[in-house]
Design an enzyme around this catalytic site. Sequence first.
Site, mmCIF file in Angstrom:
data_model
loop_
_atom_site.group_PDB
_atom_site.id
_atom_site.type_symbol
_atom_site.label_atom_id
_atom_site.label_comp_id
_atom_site.label_asym_id
_atom_site.label_seq_id
_atom_site.Cartn_x
_atom_site.Cartn_y
_atom_site.Cartn_z
ATOM 1 N N HIS A 153 -42.506 -6.944 0.701
ATOM 2 C CA HIS A 153 -41.937 -8.252 0.056
ATOM 3 C C HIS A 153 -41.652 -8.274 -1.489
ATOM 4 O O HIS A 153 -40.879 -8.676 -2.183
ATOM 5 C CB HIS A 153 -42.262 -8.591 0.972
ATOM 6 N N TYR A 178 -39.344 -9.444 -5.267
ATOM 7 C CA TYR A 178 -39.565 -9.963 -6.401
ATOM 8 C C TYR A 178 -39.795 -9.031 -8.223
ATOM 9 O O TYR A 178 -39.171 -9.356 -9.117
ATOM 10 C CB TYR A 178 -40.849 -10.502 -6.749
ATOM 11 N N HIS A 197 -27.903 -11.001 3.932
ATOM 12 C CA HIS A 197 -28.596 -11.518 3.051
ATOM 13 C C HIS A 197 -28.684 -11.008 2.038
ATOM 14 O O HIS A 197 -29.048 -11.061 0.665
ATOM 15 C CB HIS A 197 -30.405 -11.628 3.674
ATOM 16 N N PHE A 198 -29.369 -9.711 2.299
ATOM 17 C CA PHE A 198 -29.991 -8.442 1.110
ATOM 18 C C PHE A 198 -28.629 -8.489 0.068
ATOM 19 O O PHE A 198 -29.106 -7.669 -0.990
ATOM 20 C CB PHE A 198 -30.975 -7.740 0.977
ATOM 21 N N HIS A 199 -27.845 -8.193 0.528
ATOM 22 C CA HIS A 199 -26.504 -7.670 -0.314
ATOM 23 C C HIS A 199 -26.095 -9.037 -1.425
ATOM 24 O O HIS A 199 -25.770 -9.015 -2.469
ATOM 25 C CB HIS A 199 -25.274 -7.329 0.351
ATOM 26 N N ARG A 258 -28.085 -4.342 13.277
ATOM 27 C CA ARG A 258 -27.155 -4.426 11.825
ATOM 28 C C ARG A 258 -27.716 -2.776 11.976
ATOM 29 O O ARG A 258 -28.732 -2.634 13.175
ATOM 30 C CB ARG A 258 -28.694 -4.607 10.847
ATOM 31 N N ARG A 259 -27.472 -2.017 11.004
ATOM 32 C CA ARG A 259 -28.034 -0.397 11.876
ATOM 33 C C ARG A 259 -27.099 0.317 12.363
ATOM 34 O O ARG A 259 -28.080 0.996 13.402
ATOM 35 C CB ARG A 259 -29.760 -0.297 11.151
#
Length: 539
Positions: free
Chosen positions: A214, A218, A365-367, A428-429
């Site tokens: 996590h 950041y 989300h993470f793209h 996913r995946r």
Amino acid sequence: MTPANRLILANIWVAIVAFGLGAMMAVMQALARAGIELPFGTARLYYLSVTAHGVLEALVFTTFFIMALGYVVADTTLGRIRGMGWAWGGFWVAVVGTVMTTLAILSGTSTVLYTFYPPLEAHPTFYIGATLLIIGSWVWCGVMIGSFRAWRAAHREERVPLAMHGMLTTVAIWILATAGLAVEVLVFILPWSLGYVDRIDPIVARTYFWWFGHPLTYFWLLPAYVLWYTVIPKIAGGKLFSDAVTRVVFVQFVLFSTPVGLHHQFTDPGISSGWKLVHTFTTYAIMFPSLVTAFTVIASLELAGRARGGTGTFGWIRVLPWGDPFFSGVALAMLTFALGGFGGAINAAYAMNAMIHNTAWIQGHFHLTVGTAVALTFMGATYWLMPRLTGRAIAFPRVAAVQPWLWFVGMQCFSIPSHIAGLMGMPRRVYTGEFQGVEAAQAWIPLVNLSAVGGVILFISAMLYVGVVVGTMLVAPRGALLPIEYAESLVAVAPGPSLWDRLGFWSAVAVVLIVIAYGPPLYHLHTMTRFPSQGFSPF
Ligand code: HAS
Ligand code: CU
């Protein structure tokens, strides 16, 4: 070229090579998912490619680019980088580690995806290589801290320059995060992978992984924020809204981003719902500094737009320097992050998380976040840095001006359908174009196809980026070095160091928060009857 610039460029080059290779892997995945028959379209190659893509983009491209940016900031704000020998040593250790891990993946023995969750088992060189990459980055942390301390000794009464403050908070987060990873890899994974123990506990390993994973996000985000706060207002022709607020925001990231991780494990057994709730609170706390960032960066852009003669409620937006690929890259990254942050708030809610966990929503989300808010900022920053490090003007300026827009369009095309498909239940995946003809899956297929179109647009954009950078080095003539300049603050900066500059103190507070957030759930996990697993290498 100055010795510092040579070091910075070396880091940037590794980042760009990793980025280009990772992008090639990604386009194959997008096409394979859309059911297009490719000669390499087997599940084995698909997962190998997903592993390579995730590791090269999320772990290698980001880390090397961040190390480069850190050195840029240290060199320009403090006057010099201390310990150049160490910096080069760390660079080579990280390069050797990266090559080892990449070869392990490409050899087909380490198809474990970028999260390398046990009991999926990779070849030991995968983990050893990753460890070397981290050790190299720790050397970078040491050089950054050493350069700062040397500067501090000679400037006792001054505030650390704001960009360096942001970079030092990044360093603090990285050290606190990688402590969790070090436990996972050195205590659990390596002895198991090298055959000293034959079983591993998946949940314990995952918990240490997310202690790292996590704050890792950041570590990616803050260097982008350093550019949004301290450079973009200058490029746009304005001022930073407030230096003081910015310092507090960066310190909040140290405090709130580190005692968090269980929101990736809401569905995992063995961790009580009470501790998951504690991490839900810290997750919502970590949105706060980003919301303040949204206010501050938009206010700074408005100042710039008005200084450029823009009027009316929205007229200031039109006059911003949209043709400058650094500016447009960052502005489009910001707009995309507004969407990605909104999705993050949904992920963080225990009940809503159950709808989207392990679905295509997550890759959506993470793209938006790391794949655009961070990566597009870094691409734009490359166009800003090249003329300032090499004296060469950007080659093919029209291509450079279009490239961030293509990334933006391609990413919306990729991510929005992924979010929708995730809400409809698409995992996913999972490698299959037709989903074995399952009735419920038929509605996902048009969305997957649209994502694949997005993937192709992203690939074109990625290749244009690599092309412009390589072209700049090969064909652009050398001229004078442009200066690297930072924005002034609109609100006057207090003269001497304050509590917000005491990063050692704030890091110590963060350690206490990590102990509170992770001590009891880890103690509980370690004292329960455990059922470790043997390793699996499905491919
Ligand atoms: Fe996340 C999963 C929650 C932010 C990355 N996240 C992931 C994964 C990755 C990732 C890689 O709570 C997947 C891991 C895996 O493989 O399993 N995320 C959040 C929350 C935030 C958040 C609450 N994520 C990020 C960032 C990332 C990142 C940043 C990378 C850089 N995320 C989660 C959760 C999961 C998760 C759960 C687990 C889900 C599951 O079940 O697996 C927040 O920090 C977001 C705050 C952001 C905002 C937006 C502020 C907007 C700004 C821009 C304003 C400027 C504008 C420009 C609009 C509130 C600052 C105007 C422009 C003009 C020109 C005028
Ligand atoms: Cu997270």
